[in-house]
Design a protein around this motif. Sequence first.
Motif, short mmCIF file in Angstrom:
data_model
loop_
_atom_site.label_atom_id
_atom_site.label_comp_id
_atom_site.label_asym_id
_atom_site.label_seq_id
_atom_site.Cartn_x
_atom_site.Cartn_y
_atom_site.Cartn_z
N UNK A 164 -2.63 16.47 -6.73
CA UNK A 164 -3.38 16.18 -5.51
C UNK A 164 -3.12 14.76 -5.00
N UNK A 165 -2.67 13.87 -5.89
CA UNK A 165 -2.35 12.50 -5.48
C UNK A 165 -0.91 12.36 -4.99
N UNK A 166 -0.01 13.14 -5.58
CA UNK A 166 1.41 12.97 -5.27
C UNK A 166 1.87 13.82 -4.09
N UNK A 167 1.30 15.02 -3.91
CA UNK A 167 1.77 15.87 -2.81
C UNK A 167 1.59 15.21 -1.44
N UNK A 168 0.44 14.59 -1.13
CA UNK A 168 0.33 13.93 0.18
C UNK A 168 1.38 12.84 0.40
N UNK A 169 1.82 12.18 -0.67
CA UNK A 169 2.83 11.13 -0.54
C UNK A 169 4.17 11.70 -0.12
N UNK A 170 4.39 12.99 -0.39
CA UNK A 170 5.68 13.60 -0.07
C UNK A 170 5.91 13.71 1.43
#
Length: 209
Positions: free
Chosen positions: A148-154
């Motif tokens: 949930x923290x890394x997907x938005x950064x993509x």
Amino acid sequence: MQNKHAKRYNRPQAQQVRIIGGAWKRTPLPVLDALGLRPTPDRVRETVFNWITHQIDAGWDGIDCLDLFAGSGALGFEAASRGARSVTMIDTHPAVIRQLEQNQEKLKAGNISVQRADALASARDLALRGQRFGLVFLDPPYQQDLLSQSLPLCKGLLAKDGLVYAESGMPLPFDEAERPDWLADWEPVRQDKAGMVHYYLLKLHENEA
């Protein structure tokens, strides 16, 4: 001190992974069993890479890949074997990095870059530097809320028409009534389940791409 990005799993793991396809097909690569790394299973990798190959019309030589929680490196080495233009592997644990570098040397993989760094911080830094990837692998430890923290950064990392492979120990709630904010911009291209592994090939909604 336990590595916050070390992949933990609750069943015994083999001490090697096998590359499924490409130039290094059937090549075994050692895995640090002592760290409890959880490589993506062969059957899942075969399915996922068939999906990806279809989506990119087999054009691996034009794809730059980011393996953000590299661990065993199974996903990144698989992409490199199939001819990816570049593969950047990120992990924070020194022993994991050493093993990845040894496997890179074994394969003489000039298209792979191994970096010791925090995954989330690296994602932000790469985005700020303007680096873009056609494919991002997200296979973080299941119990640490890192997806949930890394997907938005993509969103800031993907090239046009880029794809994200995401793996989870629980199904991702894409139903409109249940979808959390961190999934709001994404839609599944393909998805499946193998045992406790839920895996997805994702793309941005057209209005976000």
